[in-house]
Design a protein around this motif. Structure first.
Motif: not given
Length: 288
Positions: A241-263
């Motif tokens: 959990v410590a590793m995942r939390t720290q790592r996720d804080a550095t990640l940007g959104l997936p490039k297709l997330m905004l179009p993808a999820l509404q579809v």
């Protein structure tokens, strides 16, 4: 004796594996996690990747019974609805998709055409449910953490299609910072999968290979328990959990997330065409 088979198809633009699952001597088959090609710079869609699945089904004289999603993907658009329009079959996903639909309907401020009761999916699989692909028995496993609605599918005699629950050992694990994600849940979900016999085959939804190897679509439980860089044996929940939390804080959104999820919360259905005959996606500004 049933001899099941999974034919894998890799989309290098989204690093996604899609599958056609069938057994010798039985025409019925399932597609798992099909990709609708999307070019973000021009906002154009195409069906090149999905057509490969259809061509395989037709070449092998198969009958499409199911189009199955492991979850509502944030990294590619689903071709589920388009494939159904070509070959029929039932579109299926896990029951918790209703929670994801509710969350993202609010985020995108979508209108009443978008339901939060699981529509337009034809079938919502409950945790621990069993169903058949032809004569093959499939167990539905609820494996939340990456999202609250992730499902894995254990095809008896073949292996487990794990979605984004876990990646190949040298890649590790999926992020847990999307709405409804939870690193503690992901740890528990992965360890549920890794409790299967060590020779159980795990079929990946993605691979992001280092330069030292080609993309691969499967490994075994033993491989993961010995070598996974985030979740091998001996790594505690607190450490993960410590590793995942720290790592996720550095990640940007997936490039297709905004179009993808509404579809994808709509089973791959594109928005209804407006008065001018064109379809429009919505992009929530300053929301993430």
């Amino acid at each position: 004796m049933i001899t099941p088979h999974a034919e894998a198809f890799f989309d290098p633009l989204t690093s996604t594996y899609s599958y056609v699952v069938h057994a010798e001597g039985n025409p019925q088959c399932a597609i798992i996690d099909p990709v609708l090609d999307y070019e973000p710079h021009s906002a154009t869609t195409s069906t090149r990747s999905a057509q490969q699945l259809i061509d395989y089904i037709k070449k092998n004289q198969l009958e499409l019974q199911w189009i199955i999603e492991t979850h509502a993907h944030a990294d590619h658009l689903s071709a589920g609805s388009w494939i159904k329009s070509q070959l029929g079959g039932q579109l299926a996903i896990g029951t918790p998709i209703t929670q994801v639909q509710h969350t993202f309907k609010n985020i995108y401020h979508l209108n009443d055409q978008v339901k939060t009761n699981g529509e337009p999916f034809d079938r919502l699989f409950a945790a621990e449910e069993q169903f058949l692909i032809g004569d093959m028995v499939v167990d539905v496993l609820h494996v939340p953490g990456h999202t609250p609605a992730d499902m894995a599918y254990h095809v008896h005699g073949l292996g487990i299609f794990v979605g984004d629950t876990i990646f190949l050992p040298d890649v590790g694990s999926a992020r847990c910072d999307f709405p409804g994600g939870n690193a503690e849940q992901l740890y528990d979900s992965v360890h549920r999968l890794l409790a299967f016999p060590e020779d159980t085959v795990l079929f990946m939804c993605h691979d992001y290979p280092p330069t030292s190897r080609e993309a691969q679509y499967h490994c075994t439980v033993a491989d993961q328990r010995k070598n996974n860089i985030h979740l091998r044996d001996g790594i505690s929940k607190a450490e993960f959990v410590a590793m995942r939390t720290q790592r996720d804080a550095t990640l940007g959104l997936p490039k297709l997330m905004l179009p993808a999820l509404q579809v994808n919360i709509q089973a791959g259905q594109l928005p209804t065409a407006e008065e001018d005959g064109h379809r429009y996606l919505k992009i929530p500004l300053n929301r993430f």
